[in-house]
Design a protein around this motif. Sequence first.
Motif, PDB file in Angstrom:
ATOM      1  N   VAL A  58      12.508  37.427 -26.640  1.00  0.00           N
ATOM      2  CA  VAL A  58      12.659  35.961 -26.338  1.00  0.00           C
ATOM      3  C   VAL A  58      11.922  35.028 -27.318  1.00  0.00           C
ATOM      4  O   VAL A  58      10.463  35.416 -27.503  1.00  0.00           O
ATOM      5  CB  VAL A  58      12.312  35.523 -24.981  1.00  0.00           C
ATOM      6  CG1 VAL A  58      12.693  34.128 -24.815  1.00  0.00           C
ATOM      7  CG2 VAL A  58      12.793  36.508 -23.744  1.00  0.00           C
ATOM      8  N   SER A  59      12.781  34.398 -28.128  1.00  0.00           N
ATOM      9  CA  SER A  59      12.059  33.046 -29.008  1.00  0.00           C
ATOM     10  C   SER A  59      12.569  32.007 -28.793  1.00  0.00           C
ATOM     11  O   SER A  59      13.767  31.603 -28.358  1.00  0.00           O
ATOM     12  CB  SER A  59      12.589  33.685 -30.432  1.00  0.00           C
ATOM     13  OG  SER A  59      12.014  32.712 -31.469  1.00  0.00           O
ATOM     14  N   TYR A  60      11.727  31.035 -28.420  1.00  0.00           N
ATOM     15  CA  TYR A  60      11.687  29.714 -28.016  1.00  0.00           C
ATOM     16  C   TYR A  60      11.407  28.575 -28.909  1.00  0.00           C
ATOM     17  O   TYR A  60      10.391  28.768 -29.571  1.00  0.00           O
ATOM     18  CB  TYR A  60      11.240  29.379 -26.581  1.00  0.00           C
ATOM     19  CG  TYR A  60      11.187  27.695 -26.221  1.00  0.00           C
ATOM     20  CD1 TYR A  60      12.577  27.309 -25.623  1.00  0.00           C
ATOM     21  CD2 TYR A  60      10.161  27.074 -26.339  1.00  0.00           C
ATOM     22  CE1 TYR A  60      12.591  26.185 -25.394  1.00  0.00           C
ATOM     23  CE2 TYR A  60      10.360  25.491 -25.897  1.00  0.00           C
ATOM     24  CZ  TYR A  60      11.523  25.029 -25.635  1.00  0.00           C
ATOM     25  OH  TYR A  60      11.537  23.961 -25.024  1.00  0.00           O
ATOM     26  N   GLN A  84      16.352  21.884 -28.252  1.00  0.00           N
ATOM     27  CA  GLN A  84      15.693  23.110 -27.904  1.00  0.00           C
ATOM     28  C   GLN A  84      16.773  24.271 -27.875  1.00  0.00           C
ATOM     29  O   GLN A  84      18.092  24.107 -27.970  1.00  0.00           O
ATOM     30  CB  GLN A  84      15.317  23.167 -26.169  1.00  0.00           C
ATOM     31  CG  GLN A  84      14.220  22.133 -25.809  1.00  0.00           C
ATOM     32  CD  GLN A  84      14.210  22.257 -24.337  1.00  0.00           C
ATOM     33  OE1 GLN A  84      13.802  23.058 -23.715  1.00  0.00           O
ATOM     34  NE2 GLN A  84      14.717  21.029 -23.502  1.00  0.00           N
ATOM     35  N   THR A  85      16.264  25.302 -28.507  1.00  0.00           N
ATOM     36  CA  THR A  85      16.793  26.382 -28.485  1.00  0.00           C
ATOM     37  C   THR A  85      16.131  27.718 -28.259  1.00  0.00           C
ATOM     38  O   THR A  85      14.861  27.643 -28.400  1.00  0.00           O
ATOM     39  CB  THR A  85      17.233  26.637 -30.003  1.00  0.00           C
ATOM     40  OG1 THR A  85      18.201  27.626 -30.057  1.00  0.00           O
ATOM     41  CG2 THR A  85      16.170  26.837 -30.980  1.00  0.00           C
ATOM     42  N   ILE A  86      16.657  28.605 -27.598  1.00  0.00           N
ATOM     43  CA  ILE A  86      16.334  30.014 -27.147  1.00  0.00           C
ATOM     44  C   ILE A  86      17.069  31.150 -27.643  1.00  0.00           C
ATOM     45  O   ILE A  86      18.339  30.848 -27.683  1.00  0.00           O
ATOM     46  CB  ILE A  86      16.100  29.976 -25.523  1.00  0.00           C
ATOM     47  CG1 ILE A  86      15.137  31.214 -25.264  1.00  0.00           C
ATOM     48  CG2 ILE A  86      17.545  29.988 -24.939  1.00  0.00           C
ATOM     49  CD1 ILE A  86      14.632  30.927 -23.614  1.00  0.00           C
ATOM     50  N   ILE A 116      17.564  28.043 -19.761  1.00  0.00           N
ATOM     51  CA  ILE A 116      16.217  28.268 -20.773  1.00  0.00           C
ATOM     52  C   ILE A 116      15.095  28.149 -19.855  1.00  0.00           C
ATOM     53  O   ILE A 116      13.947  28.966 -20.124  1.00  0.00           O
ATOM     54  CB  ILE A 116      16.347  26.835 -21.681  1.00  0.00           C
ATOM     55  CG1 ILE A 116      17.234  27.117 -22.771  1.00  0.00           C
ATOM     56  CG2 ILE A 116      14.817  26.700 -22.220  1.00  0.00           C
ATOM     57  CD1 ILE A 116      17.418  26.121 -23.913  1.00  0.00           C
ATOM     58  N   GLU A 156       8.880  21.451 -22.536  1.00  0.00           N
ATOM     59  CA  GLU A 156       9.639  21.162 -23.993  1.00  0.00           C
ATOM     60  C   GLU A 156       8.369  20.629 -25.142  1.00  0.00           C
ATOM     61  O   GLU A 156       8.772  20.510 -26.002  1.00  0.00           O
ATOM     62  CB  GLU A 156      10.380  19.981 -23.607  1.00  0.00           C
ATOM     63  CG  GLU A 156      11.646  20.132 -22.821  1.00  0.00           C
ATOM     64  CD  GLU A 156      11.430  20.336 -21.528  1.00  0.00           C
ATOM     65  OE1 GLU A 156      10.447  19.544 -21.143  1.00  0.00           O
ATOM     66  OE2 GLU A 156      11.984  21.081 -20.532  1.00  0.00           O
ATOM     67  N   SER A 211      11.506  24.326 -29.963  1.00  0.00           N
ATOM     68  CA  SER A 211      11.741  22.845 -29.416  1.00  0.00           C
ATOM     69  C   SER A 211      11.569  21.781 -30.527  1.00  0.00           C
ATOM     70  O   SER A 211      10.327  22.202 -31.257  1.00  0.00           O
ATOM     71  CB  SER A 211      11.156  22.464 -28.225  1.00  0.00           C
ATOM     72  OG  SER A 211       9.766  22.253 -28.237  1.00  0.00           O
ATOM     73  N   GLN A 256       6.797  26.098 -29.825  1.00  0.00           N
ATOM     74  CA  GLN A 256       7.341  27.275 -30.419  1.00  0.00           C
ATOM     75  C   GLN A 256       6.521  28.570 -29.420  1.00  0.00           C
ATOM     76  O   GLN A 256       5.350  28.468 -29.506  1.00  0.00           O
ATOM     77  CB  GLN A 256       7.190  27.670 -31.982  1.00  0.00           C
ATOM     78  CG  GLN A 256       7.686  28.989 -32.455  1.00  0.00           C
ATOM     79  CD  GLN A 256       6.952  30.151 -31.943  1.00  0.00           C
ATOM     80  OE1 GLN A 256       5.739  30.094 -32.167  1.00  0.00           O
ATOM     81  NE2 GLN A 256       7.524  31.255 -32.085  1.00  0.00           N
ATOM     82  N   LEU A 262      12.360  31.239 -20.049  1.00  0.00           N
ATOM     83  CA  LEU A 262      10.998  30.916 -20.487  1.00  0.00           C
ATOM     84  C   LEU A 262       9.965  31.693 -19.185  1.00  0.00           C
ATOM     85  O   LEU A 262       8.966  32.264 -19.374  1.00  0.00           O
ATOM     86  CB  LEU A 262      10.664  29.715 -20.581  1.00  0.00           C
ATOM     87  CG  LEU A 262      11.405  29.188 -21.673  1.00  0.00           C
ATOM     88  CD1 LEU A 262      11.051  27.648 -21.861  1.00  0.00           C
ATOM     89  CD2 LEU A 262      10.725  29.963 -23.008  1.00  0.00           C
ATOM     90  N   GLU A 298       7.076  32.865 -28.257  1.00  0.00           N
ATOM     91  CA  GLU A 298       7.611  34.134 -27.992  1.00  0.00           C
ATOM     92  C   GLU A 298       7.188  35.001 -27.010  1.00  0.00           C
ATOM     93  O   GLU A 298       6.013  35.073 -26.712  1.00  0.00           O
ATOM     94  CB  GLU A 298       7.639  34.973 -29.386  1.00  0.00           C
ATOM     95  CG  GLU A 298       8.083  34.154 -30.710  1.00  0.00           C
ATOM     96  CD  GLU A 298       8.106  35.066 -31.877  1.00  0.00           C
ATOM     97  OE1 GLU A 298       7.260  35.764 -32.051  1.00  0.00           O
ATOM     98  OE2 GLU A 298       9.025  34.760 -32.936  1.00  0.00           O
TER      99      GLU A 298
END
Length: 396
Positions: free
Chosen positions: A195-197, A204-206, A160, A173, A199, A177, A164, A179
């Motif tokens: 890419v979309s992040y 956390q997710t990507i 991750i 973190e 938390s 949010q 990023l 992008e």
Amino acid sequence: MKQISKVTHPVRTALKAAVIHVLSAIKRHNLGQSFTHLKPHQAKDAFLLLNQLGFHYQSVGDNTYILYAPKGIQAQDLQALEWATDCHWVLAEKSSFLEKQTEELTPTLPFKPLFQKALQLKASDIFINLSQPNATLQFRCQRTLTEPKPLEFKQGLTYIRSLLAISNLTPNESVNQQEGHCHYTNNNQSYFCRVSYLSTADSQTINLRLFNPSLFSFDLHRLALPSELLQLLTQSLPQWRNGMILISGTTGSGKTTTLYALGQFLSRQGKQVISVEDPIEAIQDDWVQTEIKESIGYTFDEALKCILRQDPDVVMVGEVRDKQSAQAAFHASLAGYLVIATLHVNHLGLTATRCQELGIDLGEFKNSVRLQIHQTWDPNTPEQQPTFEWELTSTD
């Protein structure tokens, strides 16, 4: 490293009114004159101007930046830039930037196995989820998620943070949010990755959406459009001067593909097309693309204002997703511009309702929208093409 969408002409890519006043200086790549209109230490405006002129730059720490500039820029031209940003700037040739890009995409990247596995599976998406002490990896293949594969938490965190970093996002973190996008090259094939992040307090997710432009065509004639709709778009659309076309559908139904196909078609009909996207889905040469960057104050509303000063024939909106983007898009349409936008809804009949939820009056909707196109993904159709519904609401 900051990466700005490809530009081909300074007049079409200078999106702020301040840039217009120094157009002659821009044509000569004279940065000194370009920044003299800024007040001391207006760093945000200076960086925004660099973005809009298509320059690439990189922070190397200690308040120092490298500017990758085309030939003709001299070291003394950086004095005004240093004055405006209160930062130290070092000049490097643009070829150095291209070499740096190549270095960043070499197979030594820690997440190379992820891309290789995704390509092997012909996956459209990669998902990495962290919830300490657990981490999982999933792929989306033919719109179906694979079973979660366990990862070591440390490995997932490395993935991750690395993704990023190369997407010009913040490996932090506390930023909930973000992008962005990055590129990956494999066997001389270049892949564009959105890419979309996200938390939360404990996770956390990507998500990476993979796209290979060389394997895809934005040709209206290859979208499996109904014959009547294709005839309308190819024969009547070039004559439209105002109003709105709304392309609706669910996630992954191909809305952006249809949007880009219309942009390519109209651009090749001699129209000046400018798009505002968040983020840019795929770099295109046929029209000018600008990307929302709220971190430097380049909001959706600001972008639309700047675009309209360029007197475009067509304004494309990557997605109407909130009240701000909805209001800006509809106001541009009512102001006499042709606007093409995408909207996330499940059914053609819900388009007006969704717009009302975003603050658009029903009367405003009826006065603006000329054509609605709704797409539904059907994996059982030949070549797995979307199916289309459409409604022509105005022929004026």
